[in-house]
Write an enzyme that holds these catalytic residues in place. Structure first.
Site, PDB file in Angstrom:
ATOM      1  N   CYS A   9       0.819  -1.211   0.000  1.00 55.07           N
ATOM      2  CA  CYS A   9       0.000   0.000   0.000  1.00 55.07           C
ATOM      3  C   CYS A   9       0.856   1.266   0.000  1.00 55.07           C
ATOM      4  O   CYS A   9       0.513   2.254  -0.655  1.00 55.07           O
ATOM      5  CB  CYS A   9      -0.947   0.005   1.189  1.00 55.07           C
ATOM      6  SG  CYS A   9      -0.113  -0.042   2.799  1.00 55.07           S
ATOM      7  N   ASN A  51      -8.011   4.685  -2.280  1.00 56.58           N
ATOM      8  CA  ASN A  51      -7.404   3.479  -1.738  1.00 56.58           C
ATOM      9  C   ASN A  51      -6.796   2.657  -2.869  1.00 56.58           C
ATOM     10  O   ASN A  51      -6.908   3.020  -4.049  1.00 56.58           O
ATOM     11  CB  ASN A  51      -8.449   2.664  -0.961  1.00 56.58           C
ATOM     12  CG  ASN A  51      -7.819   1.781   0.100  1.00 56.58           C
ATOM     13  OD1 ASN A  51      -6.607   1.569   0.125  1.00 56.58           O
ATOM     14  ND2 ASN A  51      -8.635   1.245   0.985  1.00 56.58           N
ATOM     15  N   HIS A  58      -1.632   1.104   7.251  1.00 58.45           N
ATOM     16  CA  HIS A  58      -2.006   1.174   5.840  1.00 58.45           C
ATOM     17  C   HIS A  58      -1.817   2.598   5.325  1.00 58.45           C
ATOM     18  O   HIS A  58      -2.065   3.563   6.044  1.00 58.45           O
ATOM     19  CB  HIS A  58      -3.479   0.760   5.688  1.00 58.45           C
ATOM     20  CG  HIS A  58      -3.950   0.635   4.273  1.00 58.45           C
ATOM     21  ND1 HIS A  58      -3.380  -0.227   3.370  1.00 58.45           N
ATOM     22  CD2 HIS A  58      -4.952   1.266   3.602  1.00 58.45           C
ATOM     23  CE1 HIS A  58      -4.013  -0.131   2.208  1.00 58.45           C
ATOM     24  NE2 HIS A  58      -4.961   0.770   2.319  1.00 58.45           N
TER      25      HIS A  58
END
Length: 445
Positions: free
Chosen positions: A70, A387, A365
């Site tokens: 991520c 995202n 994250h």
């Protein structure tokens, strides 16, 4: 209550449970549907709408799939906007497989160097245990990523596409970890047998050759020079010829990596605001240009800096504890996503400071803030988040984050240091305080 749970305790607990009929309803709902489904707040969508007074046009949502990249995806999602604007193209992706290769290579080297630095530590020491625990995980922080970019540059996705292994990294991590722990054992055993450092370094070179071979078999060979072809929004053909990855980054992303720094919010007593911090033994490129470093500031400052950058049309990389009160399907990062307190008839009142101190929360994250809704006083109401979990989560891959959630569960932002006040700029240039390797601010997104 005594030391042990008595039969009388059990009877009292059970009697108290049955006194309230709501407990039986809650039990039936949870056992049939799960905790979050039973506690889902139906009104949360209405109070957290997808409307933003500042909204940056982003590229198509990417998908990191079954990998922990991520932090790379988020950084690339910001960088690619520069390329898209410069070339007037609608969408593009940078190869996330490319930095994965070099992150694993450099991180293996970093691990082996840490092992060489700790040869005289006892095997059961906390530091050796920490090093062996997760030598080559997927997660990372911005300074680790910019060290890779500074050394190796970037390439479009077509030049080093995803492989089965890059999209699902569990097997690669497992075999690299197995090998690196073996190498650590060999180095420590040879040292104990009396080998000097020059011989150990010969061993290490052979070890790194093995790592390179494993990575190339799994991920492919990174391009050293390439030609990239695409079309712009007006269907004009673009051909960029014979360029190296570093040249491509310098010409088409164009960032001065010295200027892109991170700010954290860690409201704990051991980390005063206005000071900079680094984390011992945390990094990727050994002796790279960018050791991990961040400035700790109050949350209001993080919000102000984020808004400044958004107003300039620049998206913001940020790290958070995404698992806290988040509804992935609906795309909600908001404290009222679930009525868990009502469901269990108990509160969860820990402060952000307490959650950090008691291992209840840390950065897990990284995502990208691409918009914000401001009230009439220029105060944030909610934030728009890009995202990297694909288009089938949230609203075509985008999330709405309430300002309260941002305040409680965001820990780090990346920004151009030109948005600092003069005082913040001076503070960032201070010599960093070194934190222990296991400090929560050393957590990897």
């Amino acid at each position: 209550m005594d030391k042990f749970i008595s039969q009388k305790n059990l009877e009292n607990f059970n009697e108290d449970f049955k006194k309230n009929p709501s407990n039986l309803i809650a039990r039936n709902a949870v056992t049939s549907n799960g905790i979050n489904a039973a506690a889902r707040n139906f009104d949360a969508n209405a109070t957290n709408q997808f409307g933003f007074s500042i909204d940056i046009e982003a590229g198509e949502v990417c998908n990191q799939k079954q990998s922990g990249r991520c932090w790379m995806f988020a950084a690339y999602n910001v960088m690619r906007l520069e390329i898209m604007n410069k070339l007037n193209i609608k969408n593009m992706e940078l190869s996330q497989n490319y930095p994965l290769f070099f992150d694993k290579l450099e991180r293996s080297n970093y691990f082996l160097e840490n092992i060489l630095d700790t040869l005289d530590e006892e095997l059961d020491s906390r530091i050796v245990h920490y090093l062996l625990q997760d030598p080559v995980g997927d997660g990372g922080q911005w300074d680790m990523f910019r060290s890779i970019v500074e050394k190796y540059g970037v390439v479009p996705k077509e030049l080093m596409p995803e492989t089965k292994v890059s999209s699902a990294t569990t097997e690669l991590r497992a075999y690299l970890t197995k090998k690196l722990r073996q190498f650590a054992c060999e180095l420590r055993t040879a040292h104990k047998a009396g080998e000097d450092m020059s011989k150990l370094r010969v061993r290490k070179e052979v070890m790194m050759n093995t790592v390179y071979r494993m990575l190339t078999i799994s991920l492919g060979e990174p391009p050293k020079k390439f030609t990239w072809e695409t079309r712009d929004k007006d269907n004009n053909f673009i051909k960029i010829k014979d360029i190296t990855p570093v040249e491509f980054f310098n010409q088409y992303v164009g960032w001065n990596l010295d200027d892109y720094v991170t700010v954290i919010n860690a409201p704990t007593k051991d980390k005063p605001y206005g000071k900079t911090y680094t984390v011992s033994m945390l990094g990727t490129v050994k002796n790279g240009k960018y050791p991990v470093k961040y400035l700790n500031l109050p949350m209001e400052d993080l919000k102000t800096l984020t808004i400044k950058q958004l107003k300039d049309g620049k998206a913001v990389w940020f790290g958070s504890d995404v698992g806290q009160f988040s509804n992935r399907e609906e795309g909600l990062l908001t404290l009222d996503a679930y009525n868990v307190s009502n469901l269990f008839d108990t509160d969860f009142p820990m402060t952000k400071e307490q959650r950090l101190d008691y291992c209840e929360s840390l950065m897990t994250h990284a995502m990208v803030i691409t918009g914000v809704d401001l009230d009439e006083n220029d105060r944030p109401i909610r934030w728009k988040v890009e995202n990297s979990w694909g288009k089938d989560r949230g609203k075509d891959g985008f999330y709405v984050m309430s300002d309260e959630w941002f305040e409680e569960y965001a820990y780090q932002i990346l920004l151009d240091r030109k948005y600092f006040t003069d005082e913040q700029a001076k503070q960032f240039d201070l010599e960093p305080i070194v934190l222990k390797p296991w400090d929560p601010m050393g957590s990897l997104a």
